[in-house]
Write an enzyme that holds these catalytic residues in place. Structure first.
Site, mmCIF file in Angstrom:
data_model
loop_
_atom_site.group_PDB
_atom_site.id
_atom_site.type_symbol
_atom_site.label_atom_id
_atom_site.label_comp_id
_atom_site.label_asym_id
_atom_site.label_seq_id
_atom_site.Cartn_x
_atom_site.Cartn_y
_atom_site.Cartn_z
ATOM 1 N N GLN A 1 0.670 -1.227 0.047
ATOM 2 C CA GLN A 1 0.017 0.118 -0.112
ATOM 3 C C GLN A 1 0.780 1.425 -0.046
ATOM 4 O OE1 GLN A 1 -3.652 -0.483 0.548
ATOM 5 N NE2 GLN A 1 -3.739 1.433 -0.466
ATOM 6 N N LYS B 1 -2.728 -0.901 6.686
ATOM 7 C CA LYS B 1 -3.701 -1.637 6.316
ATOM 8 C C LYS B 1 -4.178 -2.478 7.481
ATOM 9 C CE LYS B 1 -5.598 -3.952 2.899
ATOM 10 N NZ LYS B 1 -5.870 -3.322 1.412
ATOM 11 N N GLY C 1 -12.724 0.077 2.475
ATOM 12 C CA GLY C 1 -12.872 -1.222 2.432
ATOM 13 C C GLY C 1 -11.779 -2.199 2.009
ATOM 14 N N ASP C 2 -12.244 -3.483 1.925
ATOM 15 C CA ASP C 2 -11.180 -4.398 1.308
ATOM 16 C C ASP C 2 -12.185 -5.738 1.226
ATOM 17 O OD1 ASP C 2 -8.382 -4.952 0.185
ATOM 18 O OD2 ASP C 2 -8.876 -6.674 1.267
ATOM 19 N N SER D 1 -10.253 7.019 -3.103
ATOM 20 C CA SER D 1 -10.621 7.190 -1.740
ATOM 21 C C SER D 1 -9.830 8.694 -1.295
ATOM 22 C CB SER D 1 -9.880 6.317 -0.834
ATOM 23 O OG SER D 1 -10.733 5.075 -0.695
#
Ligand code: NDP
Length: 444
Positions: free
Chosen positions: A110, A125, A164-165, A376
């Site tokens: 990320q 994360k 989200g994920d 985002s």
């Protein structure tokens, strides 16, 4: 032993039982040698050691009560990996497979992905080993409220902004946001992927899938090619997969197969996305039902078999390590021309080697799926400015960002003499900005 080998050996020794984290670190660090040769000050200040060690790792208990009055306890995680270029930003994953190794691999990826977007966001994360599958709405709410009752202490609109994920969509974000607001009495952009009625952004739902197709389209365009008439395979049938399918179809592609964790459907006449959406988004059902409803479709209860279907474009959009060396070889043998990763780390290291050693275009996750986090960040900008942009406006910005990412990774690869190696290009382009910010901020 080189500096990179030394760092990797220590990382593996000091973080035992974290195979996914080792895999992501290996994939990234082994491409950075030319950068380290150019900037010897990085080794002199142990920059790689600092880069691969999270700034903060938060582990917590998440107790909740099911509909029968039974108490359950899950593990909660938030890894705040790197805030050199902006507040931590990265999704929450709710899936029974979640552990520290998976959260750390996702967090490390990320950092570079967020850097590639060109926007001021650091890397983080989180998630839980909670399984949302088969739970009632009340159970999901109870879990999310308990999760946020601890997480709220560590997040904030300028500190850490989760999203989200896998297993965390609009419903979960709503419950998490409601609990944050109740505890902190603040209506701020502390989570992204929010509903449109309470601070969300248009096009966020579509962003990762659309972005994946935009970057692939650009890679095609510069080669005088396009999605028109291309046979496409998409793994997964969740958020990323559905909107990748929608955009690819709108550009004239024929998507012939998709899957969920039970099996895949193959529809030689082309996937009817409205039916997939009804099964997956509305009913939260299984993809098998598609084959029961659509005559031209076949169902196979073996996910991996999807990669045996000949195609021009493969878009893995489900989960990590879904394409192994064998599947990669079959894809190449069957004539695939483009592989673009919608999921995070869907290809094993050996599969990546197969793609790199062939003449296909391989777009790695940290570049190809950056559209979600980029949007985002656009949601964060709208929240801070109390603004609400039109769908077309956000979608246009998303497309520009994805096109820029393509050219940046292409240029980085060329600048360092690795023309067409987008794994290298993405790692280098993402890393250089983070490293520069870390150097400027001293030993922190
Ligand atoms: P969803 O939960 O919406 O969908 C996940 C899909 O993948 C489902 O079809 C699920 O099947 C399938 N899947 C999950 N685990 C497995 C498994 N072990 N084997 C086979 N299939 C599996 O998640 P998203 O679409 O949001 O995320 C998909 C991928 O994209 C992840 O790697 C995520 O990290 C990545 N990503 C997501 C972003 C986003 O904006 N959502 C942004 C960037 C990356 P089933 O329903 O049976 O579980």
């Amino acid at each position: 032993m080189t500096y990179i080998e030394k760092v990797l050996n220590n990382l593996i020794k000091n973080n035992p039982n974290e195979p996914e984290f080792h895999q992501a670190a290996t994939e990234i660090l082994t491409t950075l040698a030319p950068v380290l040769a150019k900037y010897p000050e990085y080794e002199a200040t142990s920059l790689l050691e600092r880069f691969t060690e999270p700034e903060r790792t938060i582990l917590f208990r998440v107790p909740w009560i099911d509909d029968n009055g039974n108490v359950h306890v899950n593990k909660g995680y938030r890894v705040q990996f790197n805030s050199a270029i902006g507040p931590y930003k990265g999704g929450l994953r709710f899936h029974p497979s979640v552990n520290l190794s998976i959260i750390k691999f996702l967090g490390l990826e990320q950092i570079l992905k967020n850097s590639l977007t060109g926007l001021p966001i650091g890397g983080g994360k989180g998630g839980s080993d909670f399984d949302p599958k088969g739970k009632s709405d009340r159970e999901i709410m109870a879990f999310c409220q308990s999760f946020m009752t601890e997480l709220y202490r560590h997040v904030g609109a300028d500190t850490d902004v989760p999203a989200g994920d896998i297993g965390v969509g609009g419903r979960e974000i709503g419950y998490l946001f409601g609990q944050y607001k109740r505890i902190c009495d603040e209506h701020v952009g502390v989570l992204t992927g929010r509903g449109l009625s309470y601070g969300g952004s248009l096009a966020r739902t579509e962003a990762t899938g659309y972005g994946l197709v935009y970057i692939t389209e650009e890679a095609m365009r510069v080669r005088g090619d396009s999605f028109k008439g291309k046979k496409v395979i998409i793994s997964g049938s969740g958020n990323v997969a559905i909107y990748a399918c929608q955009k690819a179809q709108s550009l004239g592609a024929m998507v012939v197969a998709m899957y969920d964790s039970d099996g895949y459907v193959y529809d030689e006449e082309g996937i009817k996305l409205d039916i997939i959406k009804e099964i997956k988004e509305v009913k939260r059902g299984r993809i098998k039902e598609y084959a029961e409803r659509v005559k031209s479709a076949k169902y196979e209860s073996n996910c991996k078999g999807i990669w045996n279907i000949p195609c021009d474009v493969a878009l893995p959009c489900a989960t990590q390590n879904e394409i192994d060396e064998v599947s990669a070889k079959v894809l190449v043998k069957n004539g695939v021309k483009y592989v673009a990763e919608g999921a995070n780390m869907p290809s094993t290291l050996k599969a990546i080697e197969v793609f790199k050693n062939s003449d296909i275009v391989f777009l790695p996750a940290k570049a190809a799926n950056a559209g979600g986090v980029a949007t985002s960040a656009l949601e964060m900008a709208q929240s801070s400015g109390r603004l609400f942009w039109k769908f077309e406006e956000v979608d246009k910005k998303l497309k520009e960002i994805m096109i820029n990412i393509y050219h940046n990774i292409d240029k980085a690869a060329r600048d360092y003499g690795y023309d067409g190696d987008y794994v290298m290009g993405a790692n280098v382009a993402g890393f250089v900005k983070v490293a520069e910010a870390m150097m400027a901020q001293g030993i922190v």
